[in-house]
Design a protein around this motif. Sequence first.
Motif, PDB file in Angstrom:
ATOM      1  N   HIS A 162       0.813  -1.213   0.000  1.00 15.00           N
ATOM      2  CA  HIS A 162       0.000   0.000   0.000  1.00 15.00           C
ATOM      3  C   HIS A 162       0.849   1.266   0.000  1.00 15.00           C
ATOM      4  CE1 HIS A 162       0.960  -1.081   4.063  1.00 15.00           C
ATOM      5  NE2 HIS A 162       0.627   0.109   4.485  1.00 15.00           N
ATOM      6  N   LEU A 163       2.170   1.129  -0.028  1.00 15.73           N
ATOM      7  CA  LEU A 163       3.028   2.318  -0.017  1.00 15.73           C
ATOM      8  C   LEU A 163       3.853   2.464  -1.288  1.00 15.73           C
ATOM      9  CD1 LEU A 163       4.374   2.173   3.617  1.00 15.73           C
ATOM     10  CD2 LEU A 163       2.574   3.600   2.723  1.00 15.73           C
ATOM     11  N   THR A 164       4.369   1.366  -1.790  1.00 11.25           N
ATOM     12  CA  THR A 164       5.266   1.399  -2.944  1.00 11.25           C
ATOM     13  C   THR A 164       4.656   0.567  -4.071  1.00 11.25           C
ATOM     14  OG1 THR A 164       6.421  -0.466  -2.012  1.00 11.25           O
ATOM     15  CG2 THR A 164       7.339   1.683  -1.560  1.00 11.25           C
ATOM     16  N   ASP A 207     -11.445   8.203 -12.862  1.00 10.09           N
ATOM     17  CA  ASP A 207     -10.050   8.173 -12.407  1.00 10.09           C
ATOM     18  C   ASP A 207      -9.672   9.442 -11.660  1.00 10.09           C
ATOM     19  OD1 ASP A 207      -8.859   5.659 -13.947  1.00 10.09           O
ATOM     20  OD2 ASP A 207     -10.296   6.689 -15.218  1.00 10.09           O
ATOM     21  N   GLU A 208     -10.245  10.568 -12.080  1.00  5.99           N
ATOM     22  CA  GLU A 208     -10.014  11.806 -11.326  1.00  5.99           C
ATOM     23  C   GLU A 208     -10.542  11.662  -9.904  1.00  5.99           C
ATOM     24  OE1 GLU A 208      -8.507  14.491 -12.045  1.00  5.99           O
ATOM     25  OE2 GLU A 208      -8.096  14.230 -14.181  1.00  5.99           O
ATOM     26  N   TYR A 209     -11.720  11.037  -9.779  1.00  7.27           N
ATOM     27  CA  TYR A 209     -12.287  10.844  -8.438  1.00  7.27           C
ATOM     28  C   TYR A 209     -11.400   9.929  -7.609  1.00  7.27           C
ATOM     29  CZ  TYR A 209     -15.527   9.682  -4.755  1.00  7.27           C
ATOM     30  OH  TYR A 209     -16.090   9.499  -3.535  1.00  7.27           O
ATOM     31  N   PHE A 210     -10.904   8.839  -8.218  1.00 11.24           N
ATOM     32  CA  PHE A 210     -10.059   7.924  -7.461  1.00 11.24           C
ATOM     33  C   PHE A 210      -8.770   8.588  -7.018  1.00 11.24           C
ATOM     34  CE2 PHE A 210     -11.990   3.965  -9.572  1.00 11.24           C
ATOM     35  CZ  PHE A 210     -12.965   3.934  -8.600  1.00 11.24           C
ATOM     36  N   VAL A 211      -8.151   9.374  -7.894  1.00 11.67           N
ATOM     37  CA  VAL A 211      -6.875   9.991  -7.542  1.00 11.67           C
ATOM     38  C   VAL A 211      -7.072  11.043  -6.454  1.00 11.67           C
ATOM     39  CG1 VAL A 211      -5.073  11.493  -8.430  1.00 11.67           C
ATOM     40  CG2 VAL A 211      -5.715   9.487  -9.696  1.00 11.67           C
ATOM     41  N   SER A 212      -8.172  11.800  -6.521  1.00 10.52           N
ATOM     42  CA  SER A 212      -8.320  12.904  -5.572  1.00 10.52           C
ATOM     43  C   SER A 212      -8.962  12.464  -4.267  1.00 10.52           C
ATOM     44  CB  SER A 212      -9.136  14.030  -6.211  1.00 10.52           C
ATOM     45  OG  SER A 212     -10.384  13.543  -6.610  1.00 10.52           O
ATOM     46  N   HIS A 213      -9.796  11.406  -4.260  1.00  9.33           N
ATOM     47  CA  HIS A 213     -10.464  10.996  -3.037  1.00  9.33           C
ATOM     48  C   HIS A 213      -9.994   9.658  -2.484  1.00  9.33           C
ATOM     49  CE1 HIS A 213     -13.250  13.987  -4.604  1.00  9.33           C
ATOM     50  NE2 HIS A 213     -13.706  14.113  -3.386  1.00  9.33           N
ATOM     51  N   GLY A 214      -9.243   8.887  -3.263  1.00 11.77           N
ATOM     52  CA  GLY A 214      -8.889   7.545  -2.829  1.00 11.77           C
ATOM     53  C   GLY A 214      -8.056   7.533  -1.567  1.00 11.77           C
ATOM     54  N   GLN A 215      -7.162   8.513  -1.431  1.00 13.35           N
ATOM     55  CA  GLN A 215      -6.272   8.500  -0.271  1.00 13.35           C
ATOM     56  C   GLN A 215      -7.019   8.801   1.018  1.00 13.35           C
ATOM     57  OE1 GLN A 215      -3.149  11.297  -0.458  1.00 13.35           O
ATOM     58  NE2 GLN A 215      -1.699   9.965   0.581  1.00 13.35           N
ATOM     59  N   GLU A 216      -8.021   9.674   0.955  1.00 14.94           N
ATOM     60  CA  GLU A 216      -8.727   9.995   2.195  1.00 14.94           C
ATOM     61  C   GLU A 216      -9.787   8.963   2.528  1.00 14.94           C
ATOM     62  OE1 GLU A 216     -11.785  13.216   2.304  1.00 14.94           O
ATOM     63  OE2 GLU A 216     -11.056  13.529   0.278  1.00 14.94           O
ATOM     64  N   GLN A 217     -10.273   8.212   1.512  1.00 18.13           N
ATOM     65  CA  GLN A 217     -11.319   7.239   1.808  1.00 18.13           C
ATOM     66  C   GLN A 217     -10.763   5.889   2.229  1.00 18.13           C
ATOM     67  OE1 GLN A 217     -14.077   7.027  -1.375  1.00 18.13           O
ATOM     68  NE2 GLN A 217     -14.993   8.995  -0.907  1.00 18.13           N
ATOM     69  N   THR A 218      -9.590   5.495   1.735  1.00 16.70           N
ATOM     70  CA  THR A 218      -9.037   4.201   2.115  1.00 16.70           C
ATOM     71  C   THR A 218      -7.787   4.322   2.964  1.00 16.70           C
ATOM     72  OG1 THR A 218      -7.617   4.046   0.198  1.00 16.70           O
ATOM     73  CG2 THR A 218      -9.842   3.266  -0.056  1.00 16.70           C
ATOM     74  N   ASN A 272      -0.900   3.991  -2.255  1.00 10.58           N
ATOM     75  CA  ASN A 272      -0.850   3.418  -3.598  1.00 10.58           C
ATOM     76  C   ASN A 272      -2.273   3.309  -4.141  1.00 10.58           C
ATOM     77  OD1 ASN A 272      -0.359   1.918  -5.853  1.00 10.58           O
ATOM     78  ND2 ASN A 272       0.958   0.448  -4.850  1.00 10.58           N
ATOM     79  N   ILE A 273      -2.605   4.161  -5.104  1.00 12.75           N
ATOM     80  CA  ILE A 273      -3.985   4.233  -5.568  1.00 12.75           C
ATOM     81  C   ILE A 273      -4.392   2.942  -6.274  1.00 12.75           C
ATOM     82  CG2 ILE A 273      -5.596   5.620  -6.920  1.00 12.75           C
ATOM     83  CD1 ILE A 273      -4.621   7.097  -4.649  1.00 12.75           C
ATOM     84  N   VAL A 274      -3.439   2.293  -6.956  1.00  7.96           N
ATOM     85  CA  VAL A 274      -3.779   1.056  -7.666  1.00  7.96           C
ATOM     86  C   VAL A 274      -4.196  -0.024  -6.672  1.00  7.96           C
ATOM     87  CG1 VAL A 274      -2.923  -0.677  -9.237  1.00  7.96           C
ATOM     88  CG2 VAL A 274      -2.230   1.650  -9.523  1.00  7.96           C
ATOM     89  N   THR A 275      -3.447  -0.143  -5.560  1.00  5.36           N
ATOM     90  CA  THR A 275      -3.820  -1.124  -4.535  1.00  5.36           C
ATOM     91  C   THR A 275      -5.146  -0.760  -3.882  1.00  5.36           C
ATOM     92  OG1 THR A 275      -1.470  -1.289  -4.144  1.00  5.36           O
ATOM     93  CG2 THR A 275      -2.876  -2.420  -2.640  1.00  5.36           C
ATOM     94  N   ASP A 276      -5.388   0.545  -3.699  1.00  6.83           N
ATOM     95  CA  ASP A 276      -6.678   0.954  -3.144  1.00  6.83           C
ATOM     96  C   ASP A 276      -7.821   0.500  -4.039  1.00  6.83           C
ATOM     97  OD1 ASP A 276      -5.276   2.111  -1.197  1.00  6.83           O
ATOM     98  OD2 ASP A 276      -5.511   4.164  -1.890  1.00  6.83           O
ATOM     99  N   ILE A 277      -7.644   0.658  -5.350  1.00  7.78           N
ATOM    100  CA  ILE A 277      -8.716   0.269  -6.265  1.00  7.78           C
ATOM    101  C   ILE A 277      -8.888  -1.243  -6.254  1.00  7.78           C
ATOM    102  CG2 ILE A 277      -9.354   0.194  -8.696  1.00  7.78           C
ATOM    103  CD1 ILE A 277      -8.158   2.907  -8.988  1.00  7.78           C
ATOM    104  N   VAL A 278      -7.742  -1.981  -6.272  1.00  7.22           N
ATOM    105  CA  VAL A 278      -7.836  -3.434  -6.366  1.00  7.22           C
ATOM    106  C   VAL A 278      -8.496  -4.023  -5.127  1.00  7.22           C
ATOM    107  CG1 VAL A 278      -6.459  -5.528  -6.354  1.00  7.22           C
ATOM    108  CG2 VAL A 278      -5.965  -3.768  -7.978  1.00  7.22           C
TER     109      VAL A 278
END
Lengths: 154, 94, 114
Positions: free
Chosen positions: A30-32, B35-46, B50-56
């Motif tokens: 989740h970091l890299t 994708d704009e929503y995921f990049v801008s809100h993904g970090q605060e919601q999950t 790593n946005i890709v891991t958040d989505i997966v």
Amino acid sequence: MNMSKIVREAANLLFPFILVFGFYIVLHGHLTPGGGFQGGAVIATGFVLLFVAYSYPQITERIGVGALHNTETLGLLLFIVTALIALGFGVTFFTNWMLDIGPILNNPVAFGPNPGDLNTAGVIPVMNIAVGIEVLGALSVIVLYMMSGTKETI
Amino acid sequence: MKNLVIGATVLILCLGILYVGVGLEFGVPLFTDMDEYFVSHGQEQTGGNNIVTDIVFDFRGFDTLGEATVLFTAVLGAGLVFRKRGEDEEYEYE
Amino acid sequence: MFFNLPFIVAALLVILGIITMLIKRNLIKMIMGLSLVEAGVNLLLVSLGYRAGGIAPIFTNAPAGVMVMPTVQAMTLTNIVIGIATTALLLSFVMVIYRMYGTANANKVRKLRG
């Protein structure tokens, strides 16, 4: 039949380093760049290196097909159970339920670019580990099944 | 005649695929809202960087569950194909 | 000149895979064609999400700048794992077919025996 002694010794020497690198990729998913699938594939290459260097009977008396199969089942079970626990908190399936419990796990992440802490992201590291275990077992046991299917045991 | 029809169909299919490949513009994505929503809100919601891991593992968790099930089913199928047979049980295919 | 070179390469990979699957009679070479199609689709998905001058969508010590599309990368990850599972299962079937029929030629294994 075995490979030569040089190949076997090199496989023995390289196996712990491949294992450590794979678990690093899994734990920092989740970091890299990386995650459960990629790290599990890296660990499985370490196991396949051992399978190639030694013969099939020598491998199966040390590792065993059943152990790898159980590893894979354990990973899938851990994944599903982690997703199911969210139902006990009154939220829906696959909700990130670890984000707001406990003194350790709810380390709030700084928004924007940050150095990154290991105990953030709630349930995602647990699922990374679960999927890493599952992929490690699955890819290793597929190669082991294929080795058992050849007529003369390699 | 049959080979000619099959060859023409394949040729038209290949030209269609190549036309799609040539017609797209590289570096300018067409639809960017999700994708704009995921990049801008993904970090605060999950909480993950790593946005890709958040989505997966979070936004598309059911997808990953199905994927793990597919991998498990493939291993079960390989085990079924290479299951242990008895020593005297030979294949009966000449 | 070729500003959309990744899309052309992806289309060529898919075309080569389809032609390989159609004209080769060896089962293992047909599986190789399937893997080529899969690689072309992966390349198409990743290059669909590229934004000019973008960086990877990871916030750990990230420099400033726009980020590329993350969803297609997640779907590519799914596609890779499913492709590995499918290829492994198909190769297992080919091993059993070779053991039963003595050949991996698609024209010779299609007669029914029973």
